[in-house]
Enzyme design. Structure first.
Site, mmCIF file in Angstrom:
data_model
loop_
_atom_site.group_PDB
_atom_site.id
_atom_site.type_symbol
_atom_site.label_atom_id
_atom_site.label_comp_id
_atom_site.label_asym_id
_atom_site.label_seq_id
_atom_site.Cartn_x
_atom_site.Cartn_y
_atom_site.Cartn_z
ATOM 1 N N THR A 123 0.826 -1.210 0.000
ATOM 2 C CA THR A 123 0.000 0.000 0.000
ATOM 3 C C THR A 123 0.862 1.263 0.000
ATOM 4 O O THR A 123 2.013 1.237 0.459
ATOM 5 C CB THR A 123 -0.897 -0.012 1.264
ATOM 6 N N ASP A 124 0.276 2.369 -0.455
ATOM 7 C CA ASP A 124 0.976 3.660 -0.373
ATOM 8 C C ASP A 124 1.035 4.179 1.063
ATOM 9 O O ASP A 124 1.787 5.109 1.356
ATOM 10 C CB ASP A 124 0.303 4.707 -1.287
ATOM 11 N N GLU A 125 0.237 3.574 1.975
ATOM 12 C CA GLU A 125 0.164 4.120 3.338
ATOM 13 C C GLU A 125 1.481 3.968 4.095
ATOM 14 O O GLU A 125 1.713 4.644 5.087
ATOM 15 C CB GLU A 125 -0.996 3.481 4.111
ATOM 16 N N TYR A 158 -1.958 -0.474 10.996
ATOM 17 C CA TYR A 158 -2.061 -1.140 9.684
ATOM 18 C C TYR A 158 -0.831 -0.822 8.830
ATOM 19 O O TYR A 158 -0.146 -1.734 8.337
ATOM 20 C CB TYR A 158 -3.342 -0.699 8.962
ATOM 21 N N LYS A 169 2.199 -3.270 7.429
ATOM 22 C CA LYS A 169 2.495 -3.456 6.003
ATOM 23 C C LYS A 169 3.942 -3.028 5.710
ATOM 24 O O LYS A 169 4.638 -3.671 4.923
ATOM 25 C CB LYS A 169 1.521 -2.647 5.138
HETATM 26 P P1 NAD Z 1 -9.434 -7.492 2.186
HETATM 27 O O1 NAD Z 1 -9.425 -7.210 3.649
HETATM 28 O O2 NAD Z 1 -10.678 -7.232 1.402
HETATM 29 O O3 NAD Z 1 -9.072 -9.030 1.928
HETATM 30 C C1 NAD Z 1 -8.043 -9.681 2.624
HETATM 31 C C2 NAD Z 1 -8.191 -11.189 2.367
HETATM 32 O O4 NAD Z 1 -7.120 -11.849 3.065
HETATM 33 C C3 NAD Z 1 -9.497 -11.768 2.907
HETATM 34 O O5 NAD Z 1 -10.073 -12.638 1.955
HETATM 35 C C4 NAD Z 1 -9.064 -12.542 4.151
HETATM 36 O O6 NAD Z 1 -9.891 -13.662 4.419
HETATM 37 C C5 NAD Z 1 -7.650 -12.958 3.778
HETATM 38 N N1 NAD Z 1 -6.809 -13.177 4.959
HETATM 39 C C6 NAD Z 1 -6.663 -12.363 6.044
HETATM 40 N N2 NAD Z 1 -5.809 -12.912 6.934
HETATM 41 C C7 NAD Z 1 -5.383 -14.079 6.379
HETATM 42 C C8 NAD Z 1 -4.479 -15.088 6.803
HETATM 43 N N3 NAD Z 1 -3.836 -15.000 7.988
HETATM 44 N N4 NAD Z 1 -4.269 -16.145 5.994
HETATM 45 C C9 NAD Z 1 -4.912 -16.246 4.801
HETATM 46 N N5 NAD Z 1 -5.789 -15.332 4.348
HETATM 47 C C10 NAD Z 1 -6.019 -14.262 5.134
HETATM 48 O O7 NAD Z 1 -8.206 -6.698 1.597
HETATM 49 P P2 NAD Z 1 -8.030 -6.015 0.165
HETATM 50 O O8 NAD Z 1 -8.586 -4.643 0.209
HETATM 51 O O9 NAD Z 1 -8.470 -6.954 -0.876
HETATM 52 O O10 NAD Z 1 -6.442 -5.861 0.125
HETATM 53 C C11 NAD Z 1 -5.625 -6.903 -0.413
HETATM 54 C C12 NAD Z 1 -4.174 -6.488 -0.296
HETATM 55 O O11 NAD Z 1 -3.963 -5.261 -0.995
HETATM 56 C C13 NAD Z 1 -3.718 -6.235 1.142
HETATM 57 O O12 NAD Z 1 -2.420 -6.745 1.283
HETATM 58 C C14 NAD Z 1 -3.731 -4.723 1.270
HETATM 59 O O13 NAD Z 1 -2.770 -4.286 2.214
HETATM 60 C C15 NAD Z 1 -3.369 -4.311 -0.135
HETATM 61 N N6 NAD Z 1 -3.868 -3.000 -0.573
HETATM 62 C C16 NAD Z 1 -5.198 -2.686 -0.423
HETATM 63 C C17 NAD Z 1 -5.669 -1.445 -0.882
HETATM 64 C C18 NAD Z 1 -7.130 -1.062 -0.780
HETATM 65 O O14 NAD Z 1 -7.491 0.075 -1.072
HETATM 66 N N7 NAD Z 1 -8.026 -1.982 -0.405
HETATM 67 C C19 NAD Z 1 -4.776 -0.542 -1.463
HETATM 68 C C20 NAD Z 1 -3.430 -0.902 -1.605
HETATM 69 C C21 NAD Z 1 -2.995 -2.141 -1.145
HETATM 70 P P1 TYD Z 2 -10.639 3.930 4.236
HETATM 71 O O1 TYD Z 2 -11.585 3.464 3.169
HETATM 72 O O2 TYD Z 2 -10.745 3.316 5.592
HETATM 73 O O3 TYD Z 2 -9.177 3.803 3.624
HETATM 74 P P2 TYD Z 2 -7.742 4.317 4.248
HETATM 75 O O4 TYD Z 2 -7.934 4.843 5.598
HETATM 76 O O5 TYD Z 2 -6.963 3.052 4.224
HETATM 77 O O6 TYD Z 2 -7.264 5.351 3.276
HETATM 78 O O7 TYD Z 2 -10.825 5.492 4.409
HETATM 79 C C1 TYD Z 2 -10.627 6.378 3.309
HETATM 80 C C2 TYD Z 2 -10.757 7.787 3.854
HETATM 81 O O8 TYD Z 2 -12.107 7.984 4.293
HETATM 82 C C3 TYD Z 2 -9.891 8.041 5.055
HETATM 83 O O9 TYD Z 2 -9.391 9.376 5.000
HETATM 84 C C4 TYD Z 2 -10.833 7.903 6.237
HETATM 85 C C5 TYD Z 2 -12.161 8.357 5.675
HETATM 86 N N1 TYD Z 2 -13.355 7.706 6.274
HETATM 87 C C6 TYD Z 2 -14.409 8.497 6.765
HETATM 88 O O10 TYD Z 2 -14.371 9.735 6.696
HETATM 89 N N2 TYD Z 2 -15.481 7.858 7.317
HETATM 90 C C7 TYD Z 2 -15.554 6.505 7.423
HETATM 91 O O11 TYD Z 2 -16.553 5.985 7.975
HETATM 92 C C8 TYD Z 2 -14.480 5.704 6.892
HETATM 93 C C9 TYD Z 2 -14.505 4.207 6.979
HETATM 94 C C10 TYD Z 2 -13.393 6.364 6.311
#
Ligand code: NAD
Ligand code: TYD
Length: 352
Positions: A132-134, A158, A162
């Site tokens: 992630t970019d975070e 989080y 990561k």
């Molecule tokens: P998500 O929470 O929707 O899905 C995570 C999946 O991992 C789930 O299916 C869960 O059951 C599985 N999981 C969790 N713990 C596990 C374990 N111990 N063993 C096996 N499986 C396990 O997450 P996502 O949004 O699909 O993100 C996927 C990846 O991309 C993550 O690594 C996240 O850090 C990264 N990422 C997400 C975003 C975003 O905006 N969602 C952006 C950049 C990077």
């Molecule tokens: P989120 O989807 O949790 O992603 P991340 O924190 O990983 O970027 O949140 C996106 C943005 O939205 C973040 O600045 C927090 C804000 N947010 C709210 O304002 N209200 C909410 O209920 C949630 C879940 C997020």
């Protein structure tokens, strides 16, 4: 074949579905099915024998060894993680366990497997770590977007977990030569995203007539990318990325949260008008998230120039598709919004 971890979650499920739409190469999908993992995300693949689902934990080293020896994948794509910042604030230990210890155990299993490969199989093996970019921390309004060279400054449990996993991946390349690739992507949105993250949370709550909780002043900025574009970026990195390098993936699409919420309300007003007036009436400012990062922005020039990847969706096309998908997928929403989800909403947002 390829091994995917976390392929029942939001991005992983989109990746597996897109992969099998574009290729006949089979996928082994290892997922623990936590609250965020949902086999309904993969329902379209039920009768598809190119997809093998295994319920299991990435911390389970014997299981990992057995899967690698049995299926002999040419690549591992590692999506599995605890992924929600607010949950990491309420309970960080699962984040350390899965994101740090789980990635460690997967790296060790991959290393043992890769060291036993020979010739082309060894040369072409890849471990792609999805991050992630975070990890880069928070930007001021005038700062340039995150480049791959930006120092890590994670601020939430989080992002710290990561960042730790990214460092392990880097070290396994530097020390053992494991052919790793790391991607750092901005905020994703699209179908199958669990409705605890901003965009699906706002869509589902607006449809239910519930308050739309905007943290702080609503002016925190995220750089949004449609999930299908992220998946295409991952395929590009897997195919052409240089082992040991990292690639930032983003949509050049910075927006303050309040603008996102207004856009969702306007689309719902158009597609599903409410007799009580605009959905924007539900917007409610609530206490800020502790340690809330102010701004994320990705400089995606490296992946664009070196690998020729570019996003295909604009925010306007992507968010319209996404809202339409949630409107058409109310059964999916009903099924994932379980008792546990209601409990999460009560603990995070109180009783509304
Ligand atoms: P998500 O929470 O929707 O899905 C995570 C999946 O991992 C789930 O299916 C869960 O059951 C599985 N999981 C969790 N713990 C596990 C374990 N111990 N063993 C096996 N499986 C396990 O997450 P996502 O949004 O699909 O993100 C996927 C990846 O991309 C993550 O690594 C996240 O850090 C990264 N990422 C997400 C975003 C975003 O905006 N969602 C952006 C950049 C990077
Ligand atoms: P989120 O989807 O949790 O992603 P991340 O924190 O990983 O970027 O949140 C996106 C943005 O939205 C973040 O600045 C927090 C804000 N947010 C709210 O304002 N209200 C909410 O209920 C949630 C879940 C997020």
């Amino acid at each position: 074949m390829i091994l995917v971890t976390g392929g029942a979650g939001f991005i992983g499920a989109n990746f597996v579905r897109d992969w099998l739409d574009g290729s006949d190469e089979p996928v082994i999908n290892l997922d623990a099915l936590t609250y965020a993992g949902n086999l309904e995300n993969l329902a379209a693949l039920k009768a598809d024998d190119r997809h093998v689902f295994v319920q299991g934990n990435i911390c389970d080293r014997p299981l990992l060894d057995e899967l690698l020896v049995r299926h002999r994948p040419r690549a591992i794509l590692h999506f599995a993680a605890e992924s929600h910042v607010d949950r990491s604030i309420q309970g960080p230990s699962a984040f350390v366990r899965t994101n740090v210890e789980g990635t460690f155990s997967l790296l060790e299993a991959a290393r043992a497997y890769w060291q036993g490969l020979e010739g082309d199989a060894r040369r072409s093996f890849r471990f792609l770590h999805v991050s992630t970019d975070e990890v880069y921390g928070s930007l001021g309004p005038q700062d340039p977007p995150f480049a791959e060279t930006k120092a890590y400054e994670p601020n939430s449990p989080y992002s710290a977990s990561k960042a730790a996993s990214d460092h392990l991946v880097r070290a396994w390349h530097h020390t053992y030569g494991l052919p790793v690739l790391t991607t750092n992507c901005s905020n994703n949105y699209g179908p199958f995203q669990f409705p605890e993250k901003l965009i699906p949370l706002m869509i589902t709550r607006a449809l239910a007539g519930e308050p739309l909780p905007v943290y702080g002043d609503g002016m925190n900025v995220r750089d949004w990318l449609y999930v299908g574009d992220h998946c295409a970026g991952l395929r590009a990195v897997l195919a052409g990325g240089v082992p040991g390098e990292t690639y930032n993936i983003g949509g050049w699409n910075e927006k303050p949260n309040i603008e996102i919420v207004h856009t969702i309300c306007a689309l719902l007003d158009e597609l599903r008008p409410s007799s009580d007036g605009s959905h924007a009436r539900l917007i409610t400012y609530v206490s800020d998230r502790p340690g809330h990062d102010r701004r994320y922005a990705i400089d995606a020039r490296k992946i664009e120039h070196r690998l020729g990847w570019r996003p295909t969706e604009t925010f306007e096309t992507g968010i319209r598709k996404t809202v339409a998908w949630y409107l058409d997928s109310q059964d999916w929403v009903k099924n994932v919004v379980s008792g546990a989800y209601r409990q999460w909403c009560t603990s995070q947002y109180g009783n509304d």
